[in-house]
Design a protein around this motif. Structure first.
Motif, mmCIF file in Angstrom:
data_model
loop_
_atom_site.group_PDB
_atom_site.id
_atom_site.type_symbol
_atom_site.label_atom_id
_atom_site.label_comp_id
_atom_site.label_asym_id
_atom_site.label_seq_id
_atom_site.Cartn_x
_atom_site.Cartn_y
_atom_site.Cartn_z
ATOM 1 N N ASN A 106 53.615 -76.794 -8.501
ATOM 2 C CA ASN A 106 53.863 -75.609 -7.679
ATOM 3 C C ASN A 106 54.350 -75.961 -6.276
ATOM 4 N N ALA A 107 54.739 -77.195 -6.057
ATOM 5 C CA ALA A 107 55.174 -77.639 -4.730
ATOM 6 C C ALA A 107 56.695 -77.651 -4.658
ATOM 7 N N PHE A 108 57.226 -77.034 -3.609
ATOM 8 C CA PHE A 108 58.673 -76.954 -3.426
ATOM 9 C C PHE A 108 59.031 -77.279 -1.986
ATOM 10 N N LEU A 109 60.159 -77.916 -1.834
ATOM 11 C CA LEU A 109 60.699 -78.223 -0.512
ATOM 12 C C LEU A 109 62.027 -77.497 -0.365
ATOM 13 N N PHE A 110 62.120 -76.641 0.623
ATOM 14 C CA PHE A 110 63.382 -75.996 0.955
ATOM 15 C C PHE A 110 64.060 -76.882 1.986
ATOM 16 N N ASP A 111 65.221 -77.433 1.639
ATOM 17 C CA ASP A 111 65.875 -78.418 2.497
ATOM 18 C C ASP A 111 67.380 -78.243 2.418
ATOM 19 N N LYS A 150 56.650 -64.280 -5.770
ATOM 20 C CA LYS A 150 56.592 -65.019 -7.037
ATOM 21 C C LYS A 150 55.279 -65.782 -7.226
ATOM 22 N N ALA A 151 54.578 -66.060 -6.151
ATOM 23 C CA ALA A 151 53.404 -66.923 -6.232
ATOM 24 C C ALA A 151 52.125 -66.159 -5.869
ATOM 25 N N HIS A 152 51.022 -66.616 -6.432
ATOM 26 C CA HIS A 152 49.721 -66.029 -6.118
ATOM 27 C C HIS A 152 49.357 -66.307 -4.661
ATOM 28 N N LYS A 153 49.562 -67.549 -4.242
ATOM 29 C CA LYS A 153 49.259 -67.950 -2.866
ATOM 30 C C LYS A 153 50.310 -68.958 -2.426
ATOM 31 N N VAL A 154 50.821 -68.787 -1.223
ATOM 32 C CA VAL A 154 51.814 -69.716 -0.688
ATOM 33 C C VAL A 154 51.158 -70.528 0.423
ATOM 34 N N HIS A 155 51.164 -71.837 0.251
ATOM 35 C CA HIS A 155 50.604 -72.768 1.231
ATOM 36 C C HIS A 155 51.795 -73.438 1.927
ATOM 37 N N VAL A 156 52.041 -73.088 3.166
ATOM 38 C CA VAL A 156 53.189 -73.621 3.908
ATOM 39 C C VAL A 156 52.813 -74.962 4.533
ATOM 40 N N VAL A 157 53.691 -75.936 4.362
ATOM 41 C CA VAL A 157 53.549 -77.253 4.982
ATOM 42 C C VAL A 157 54.912 -77.617 5.551
ATOM 43 N N LEU A 158 54.965 -78.064 6.788
ATOM 44 C CA LEU A 158 56.209 -78.587 7.330
ATOM 45 C C LEU A 158 56.301 -80.050 6.921
ATOM 46 N N TYR A 159 57.464 -80.444 6.410
ATOM 47 C CA TYR A 159 57.654 -81.788 5.881
ATOM 48 C C TYR A 159 58.938 -82.327 6.488
ATOM 49 N N THR A 160 58.821 -83.354 7.299
ATOM 50 C CA THR A 160 59.993 -83.868 8.001
ATOM 51 C C THR A 160 60.018 -85.393 7.963
ATOM 52 N N ARG A 161 61.217 -85.916 7.892
ATOM 53 C CA ARG A 161 61.384 -87.373 7.937
ATOM 54 C C ARG A 161 61.772 -87.745 9.362
ATOM 55 N N ILE A 166 69.306 -84.948 -1.295
ATOM 56 C CA ILE A 166 68.055 -84.961 -2.064
ATOM 57 C C ILE A 166 67.967 -83.778 -3.035
ATOM 58 N N GLN A 167 69.074 -83.094 -3.233
ATOM 59 C CA GLN A 167 69.056 -81.870 -4.044
ATOM 60 C C GLN A 167 68.639 -82.084 -5.500
ATOM 61 N N ASP A 168 68.801 -83.275 -6.045
ATOM 62 C CA ASP A 168 68.452 -83.517 -7.444
ATOM 63 C C ASP A 168 67.021 -84.004 -7.633
ATOM 64 N N ARG A 169 66.271 -84.107 -6.562
ATOM 65 C CA ARG A 169 64.891 -84.576 -6.673
ATOM 66 C C ARG A 169 63.972 -83.448 -7.135
ATOM 67 N N PRO A 170 62.934 -83.794 -7.882
ATOM 68 C CA PRO A 170 61.998 -82.759 -8.350
ATOM 69 C C PRO A 170 61.369 -81.996 -7.189
ATOM 70 N N GLY A 171 61.319 -80.685 -7.317
ATOM 71 C CA GLY A 171 60.680 -79.833 -6.324
ATOM 72 C C GLY A 171 61.557 -79.443 -5.149
ATOM 73 N N VAL A 172 62.778 -79.950 -5.087
ATOM 74 C CA VAL A 172 63.660 -79.650 -3.953
ATOM 75 C C VAL A 172 64.549 -78.454 -4.291
ATOM 76 N N ILE A 173 64.529 -77.486 -3.395
ATOM 77 C CA ILE A 173 65.414 -76.325 -3.488
ATOM 78 C C ILE A 173 66.364 -76.423 -2.304
ATOM 79 N N THR A 174 67.626 -76.633 -2.610
ATOM 80 C CA THR A 174 68.617 -76.801 -1.553
ATOM 81 C C THR A 174 69.008 -75.445 -0.984
#
Length: 188
Positions: free
Chosen positions: A147-152, A28-39, A157-165
């Motif tokens: 274009n930033a998404f968090l798969f979590d 779906k994307a031209h370029k995917v930039h992977v970032v690990l994001y953890t609390r 946090i499912q209703d936050r912008p950019g979060v894909i549960t």
């Protein structure tokens, strides 16, 4: 345990849905930039179990894009690489070892993702003590917010912008589970 054992363990525990999700995003994307994001509050604000102290953890200033968040760059390979850049308050030797073990787990998770996705370069790892905020963190990393998404798997946090549960990993497929159990019996 040595870092090699921890890394092998994390590679065996990887969620089988990670690769298909990444491949779907690539289509779906031209370029995917992977970032690990953890609390992980303990990595950012270390609460010592060896004395009555909370230590505000500081590393290379460039890694602190915002307060209570650390972005470990791709080029750090080990917990020792990270620790060499420590510039916060003085720590006890036991605290240093405890913090290094936490960093080893972060690096192991990053290396597992790197291998699973076939990435040429390990992704950055963002560790926060705050609530996850995809747009804020994307901006700090110089990435477009839209274009930033968090798969979590955290439904909180499912209703936050950019979060894909995504579905939480409840169990591994039988073959992977058996391999993991065998590894744990031999190594741990």
């Amino acid at each position: 345990k040595p870092q090699s054992v921890i890394s092998s363990l994390y590679k065996k525990m990887i969620n089988p849905s990670v690769l298909p999700a990444y491949q779907a995003m690539q289509k779906k994307a031209h370029k995917v930039h992977v970032v690990l994001y953890t609390r992980r509050v303990q990595i950012v604000r270390y609460s010592s179990c060896f004395r009555d102290a909370t230590i505000p953890v500081r590393y290379n200033q460039e890694w602190h894009k915002q307060e209570d968040e650390i972005c470990f760059p791709s080029h750090v390979r080990t917990a020792h690489d990270i620790s060499r850049h420590y510039c916060g308050p003085t720590r006890l030797e036991e605290e240093e070892q405890d913090m290094d073990k936490a960093l080893e787990r972060i690096i192991a998770a990053r290396d597992a993702i790197t291998e699973e996705l076939g990435l040429q370069t390990p992704p950055q790892v963002v560790v926060t003590a705050l609530e996850k905020d995809v747009a804020r963190t994307a901006t700090c990393l110089g990435l477009p917010r839209r274009n930033a998404f968090l798969f979590d798997d955290n439904e909180g946090i499912q209703d936050r912008p950019g979060v894909i549960t995504v579905e939480p990993l409840m169990s591994l497929p039988a073959a992977k589970r058996d391999a993991l159990l065998s590894f744990m019996e031999e190594q741990l």
